[in-house]
Every structure is written in C-alpha cells, then in structure tokens.
Design a protein around this motif. Sequence first.
Motif, PDB file in Angstrom:
ATOM      1  N   ALA A  84       0.936  -1.255  -0.038  1.00 29.75           N
ATOM      2  CA  ALA A  84       0.144  -0.055  -0.047  1.00 29.75           C
ATOM      3  C   ALA A  84       0.775   1.102  -0.056  1.00 29.75           C
ATOM      4  CB  ALA A  84      -0.867   0.012   1.237  1.00 29.75           C
ATOM      5  N   ASP A  85       2.222   1.403   0.581  1.00 33.28           N
ATOM      6  CA  ASP A  85       2.782   2.221   0.676  1.00 33.28           C
ATOM      7  C   ASP A  85       3.335   2.667  -0.667  1.00 33.28           C
ATOM      8  OD1 ASP A  85       2.714   2.545   3.458  1.00 33.28           O
ATOM      9  OD2 ASP A  85       4.416   1.330   3.775  1.00 33.28           O
ATOM     10  N   ASP A  86       3.392   1.618  -1.575  1.00 35.91           N
ATOM     11  CA  ASP A  86       4.008   1.974  -2.874  1.00 35.91           C
ATOM     12  C   ASP A  86       3.018   2.817  -3.836  1.00 35.91           C
ATOM     13  OD1 ASP A  86       6.752   0.741  -2.990  1.00 35.91           O
ATOM     14  OD2 ASP A  86       5.464  -1.086  -2.767  1.00 35.91           O
ATOM     15  N   ARG A  87       1.862   2.944  -3.414  1.00 31.59           N
ATOM     16  CA  ARG A  87       0.823   3.610  -4.488  1.00 31.59           C
ATOM     17  C   ARG A  87       1.375   4.996  -5.097  1.00 31.59           C
ATOM     18  NH1 ARG A  87      -4.964   2.920  -4.847  1.00 31.59           N
ATOM     19  NH2 ARG A  87      -5.835   4.690  -5.776  1.00 31.59           N
ATOM     20  N   PRO A  88       2.050   5.857  -4.231  1.00 31.52           N
ATOM     21  CA  PRO A  88       2.390   7.083  -4.884  1.00 31.52           C
ATOM     22  C   PRO A  88       3.461   6.844  -5.826  1.00 31.52           C
ATOM     23  CG  PRO A  88       2.334   7.650  -2.406  1.00 31.52           C
ATOM     24  CD  PRO A  88       2.188   6.122  -2.644  1.00 31.52           C
ATOM     25  N   LEU A  89       4.501   5.767  -5.614  1.00 32.09           N
ATOM     26  CA  LEU A  89       5.468   5.454  -6.514  1.00 32.09           C
ATOM     27  C   LEU A  89       4.883   4.896  -8.010  1.00 32.09           C
ATOM     28  CD1 LEU A  89       8.321   4.716  -7.621  1.00 32.09           C
ATOM     29  CD2 LEU A  89       8.099   2.504  -6.263  1.00 32.09           C
ATOM     30  N   ILE A  90       3.654   4.153  -7.753  1.00 33.66           N
ATOM     31  CA  ILE A  90       3.105   3.529  -8.669  1.00 33.66           C
ATOM     32  C   ILE A  90       2.478   4.527  -9.928  1.00 33.66           C
ATOM     33  CG2 ILE A  90       1.266   1.963  -9.500  1.00 33.66           C
ATOM     34  CD1 ILE A  90       1.628   0.535  -6.982  1.00 33.66           C
ATOM     35  N   ILE A  91       1.576   5.424  -8.988  1.00 31.21           N
ATOM     36  CA  ILE A  91       1.111   6.491  -9.790  1.00 31.21           C
ATOM     37  C   ILE A  91       2.003   7.420 -10.571  1.00 31.21           C
ATOM     38  CG2 ILE A  91      -0.506   8.528  -9.749  1.00 31.21           C
ATOM     39  CD1 ILE A  91      -1.784   5.763  -9.101  1.00 31.21           C
ATOM     40  N   ALA A  92       3.312   7.882  -9.883  1.00 27.65           N
ATOM     41  CA  ALA A  92       4.222   8.514 -10.537  1.00 27.65           C
ATOM     42  C   ALA A  92       4.727   7.795 -11.873  1.00 27.65           C
ATOM     43  CB  ALA A  92       5.134   8.949  -9.694  1.00 27.65           C
ATOM     44  N   THR A  93       4.938   6.670 -11.592  1.00 24.48           N
ATOM     45  CA  THR A  93       5.899   5.835 -12.527  1.00 24.48           C
ATOM     46  C   THR A  93       4.679   5.654 -13.845  1.00 24.48           C
ATOM     47  OG1 THR A  93       6.982   4.536 -11.090  1.00 24.48           O
ATOM     48  CG2 THR A  93       6.774   3.692 -13.106  1.00 24.48           C
ATOM     49  N   LEU A  94       3.483   5.352 -13.656  1.00 22.71           N
ATOM     50  CA  LEU A  94       2.667   5.114 -14.694  1.00 22.71           C
ATOM     51  C   LEU A  94       2.242   6.362 -15.299  1.00 22.71           C
ATOM     52  CD1 LEU A  94       0.172   2.539 -13.170  1.00 22.71           C
ATOM     53  CD2 LEU A  94       2.083   2.285 -14.979  1.00 22.71           C
ATOM     54  N   SER A  95       2.458   7.534 -14.651  1.00 30.40           N
ATOM     55  CA  SER A  95       2.150   8.784 -15.501  1.00 30.40           C
ATOM     56  C   SER A  95       3.154   9.202 -16.257  1.00 30.40           C
ATOM     57  CB  SER A  95       2.127   9.921 -14.108  1.00 30.40           C
ATOM     58  OG  SER A  95       1.959  11.218 -14.701  1.00 30.40           O
ATOM     59  N   GLU A  96       4.515   9.078 -15.656  1.00 31.86           N
ATOM     60  CA  GLU A  96       5.626   9.073 -16.453  1.00 31.86           C
ATOM     61  C   GLU A  96       5.760   8.384 -17.739  1.00 31.86           C
ATOM     62  OE1 GLU A  96       9.342   9.025 -14.687  1.00 31.86           O
ATOM     63  OE2 GLU A  96       8.895  10.046 -12.907  1.00 31.86           O
ATOM     64  N   ALA A  97       5.560   7.090 -17.501  1.00 30.46           N
ATOM     65  CA  ALA A  97       5.558   5.928 -18.651  1.00 30.46           C
ATOM     66  C   ALA A  97       4.605   6.280 -19.914  1.00 30.46           C
ATOM     67  CB  ALA A  97       5.388   4.620 -18.217  1.00 30.46           C
ATOM     68  N   PHE A  98       3.411   6.596 -19.423  1.00 26.86           N
ATOM     69  CA  PHE A  98       2.381   7.020 -20.536  1.00 26.86           C
ATOM     70  C   PHE A  98       2.042   8.158 -20.789  1.00 26.86           C
ATOM     71  CE2 PHE A  98       1.357   2.725 -18.465  1.00 26.86           C
ATOM     72  CZ  PHE A  98       1.344   1.872 -19.690  1.00 26.86           C
ATOM     73  N   GLY A  99       2.726   9.184 -20.150  1.00 22.98           N
ATOM     74  CA  GLY A  99       2.442  10.708 -20.640  1.00 22.98           C
ATOM     75  C   GLY A  99       1.208  11.478 -19.978  1.00 22.98           C
ATOM     76  N   ASP A 100       0.352  10.709 -19.121  1.00 26.35           N
ATOM     77  CA  ASP A 100      -0.875  11.145 -18.630  1.00 26.35           C
ATOM     78  C   ASP A 100      -0.291  12.190 -17.322  1.00 26.35           C
ATOM     79  OD1 ASP A 100      -2.237  10.065 -20.359  1.00 26.35           O
ATOM     80  OD2 ASP A 100      -2.422   8.153 -19.343  1.00 26.35           O
ATOM     81  N   SER A 101      -1.329  13.101 -17.083  1.00 25.68           N
ATOM     82  CA  SER A 101      -1.122  13.713 -15.862  1.00 25.68           C
ATOM     83  C   SER A 101      -1.221  12.896 -14.669  1.00 25.68           C
ATOM     84  CB  SER A 101      -2.051  14.828 -15.699  1.00 25.68           C
ATOM     85  OG  SER A 101      -3.393  14.250 -15.440  1.00 25.68           O
ATOM     86  N   VAL A 102      -0.767  13.249 -13.437  1.00 28.35           N
ATOM     87  CA  VAL A 102      -0.774  12.368 -12.277  1.00 28.35           C
ATOM     88  C   VAL A 102      -2.497  12.050 -11.789  1.00 28.35           C
ATOM     89  CG1 VAL A 102      -0.456  12.535  -9.621  1.00 28.35           C
ATOM     90  CG2 VAL A 102       1.205  13.025 -11.167  1.00 28.35           C
ATOM     91  N   ASP A 103      -3.105  13.386 -12.009  1.00 27.43           N
ATOM     92  CA  ASP A 103      -4.690  13.175 -11.683  1.00 27.43           C
ATOM     93  C   ASP A 103      -5.338  12.163 -12.610  1.00 27.43           C
ATOM     94  OD1 ASP A 103      -4.481  15.027  -9.837  1.00 27.43           O
ATOM     95  OD2 ASP A 103      -4.978  16.732 -11.003  1.00 27.43           O
ATOM     96  N   VAL A 104      -5.184  12.364 -13.637  1.00 27.26           N
ATOM     97  CA  VAL A 104      -5.754  11.143 -14.748  1.00 27.26           C
ATOM     98  C   VAL A 104      -5.252   9.740 -14.565  1.00 27.26           C
ATOM     99  CG1 VAL A 104      -5.546  10.576 -17.163  1.00 27.26           C
ATOM    100  CG2 VAL A 104      -6.122  13.016 -16.800  1.00 27.26           C
TER     101      VAL A 104
END
Length: 275
Positions: free
Chosen positions: A148-168
């Motif tokens: 559960a502690d990895d959620r911010p890391l997961i969101i940030a990584t997927l945001s970078e990888a797919f070029g979407d905003s953090v909110d999306v």
Amino acid sequence: MNWTVEEVKQADDVKMLEQAVNANDKIDVKVGHESVGQNDYAVYDGETLVGYLMLFPYLPNEYEVNALVHPEYRKQGVFTALLETARQDAKLNGCEAFTFVIDRNSASGKAVLEHLQAAYQFSEYNLVLKKAELFLKPDEVSLREATADDRPLIIATLSEAFGDSVDVTENIYQQIDTPDRVTYIGEVDGKPVGVIRALLVGDDAASIHAFGVKAGEQGKGYGRKMLKQMVQQLFRMGRTKVELDVETENKAALEIYKRAGFAENGGYEFYMIEL
C-alpha cells in the motif's frame, strides 16, 4: 419493440451471450463477465439475456463501453435501449463521451458505430503468450510485490511512462485497483525502475496491464526483463494462460512483447461519441 433495461440476473447469463456472439461473428470478445453487476445494463427476453452493456468510468468525464447483442435479436432496438439508458445515467454523473471497444473483425460492431457516426480513435493488438522462459534467473532487474505504501510510486511511474497527468493516472488506477489484480515493482540495485500489473482471470489465466518503465530508465532493456520476470511469477501462481494488449502504433512495446514470447491474437478498435 419496447425493451426493458434491467440488472443482470447472474454472471453466467453474460458468459452465454458472449459465447453466442463470438460463435456467430467469428470473433473473440471478452467483456469481463466475472465482474458483472457494476455499471452494467441488461435486456432479457424471458429468462434469456439478449443484450448487455457495461460502462467503465476510467475518467470522470469519459466512459469506456462494451456491448453485446444476441445475433437473433439484432436490429430490433435492443442496443438502442441499452445505449439510451446508459447515456442518461452517464450524463447525470458528468460523463461527456463514450469510448466504444469492439473486436477489429466485428462487422456488426463497425456497422453500428458507423450509424452512430462515432469517431475512430486507435487500435490495439491482443497478444497471447506462446513461449515462456520458465527458468529465467533475475538478471539485473528483479520484481517485488507492491504494498500500500507504494501507491504514490506506482502513480508517478505510470504517469511518466504513459504521458498522462498524475490526476488522470490516479483516477484510472482507482478504477482498476481491485482484489483480483497483482502489482509488482521492478528494481535495479534496489532502485525502482518500473511497474507491472496483472488481472487474474479464472483459475489459470492472467492479463498483464499497467506496465510501464520510468521515463529516465527507458531504453535500457529493463522493460523486457521485467516482463519475463512477471511471466515467470504468473506461472508460479498457476497462471499459464497469459495475454496483454498494446496499441498498434507502439512499435517499441510490440517488439518487446514479441521478444518475450508473445504473439498476435486479434485486436480491438476504439471509437468515440460525445453525449
């Protein structure tokens, strides 16, 4: 004929409808009958499910749509009844557009979307695992199960990888953060470099998704090694039927998947209409 739109009575009804559509249209549609009951609509003729539509609100203002109509009940207003009911509910919730997903070989699906004047968006290949390296040892890249502690890391990584905003990215992730999925963090020397997830289906299948490498770590071969490690992990779990989807224009990712033992198995097309 006036059809009544109601709730699905049981998941097996959707499975039977899916089988009838696939057999008649010679396609391979999977609408996720194991997770019916949320954001979906049904039309029955007696006890027989003849129409089904599922909404996936991956963005607050844009929903993905999957729909099935029994071959013997087409052009009788079943789909129209489903669509109009879903459209009314979605608009009340702030949705502004529907994105339809159809098998790329579905002639009936394309005809319906042409009638709706839906705009083509993009296509995806569906890939299935044909050859796995079952005894692969961790080589530079290792996987660890996310917490559960990895959620911010997961969101940030997927945001970078797919070029979407953090909110999306956060909104999409919230929709697919379900108990029937597993998430792993790819690491190099203890440093996170990527994320890879899989939806567990039935007793022996899995669908890999939300797979991305951090922008600064791309081009180093980490993605291919993460994918192979993930396949090995899924096999340990008894998940020997593995698939994934990739956009047809994403040539780099497609090459990674093919080198990891995946092969093309049909695909999907995406179309949009404004509500």
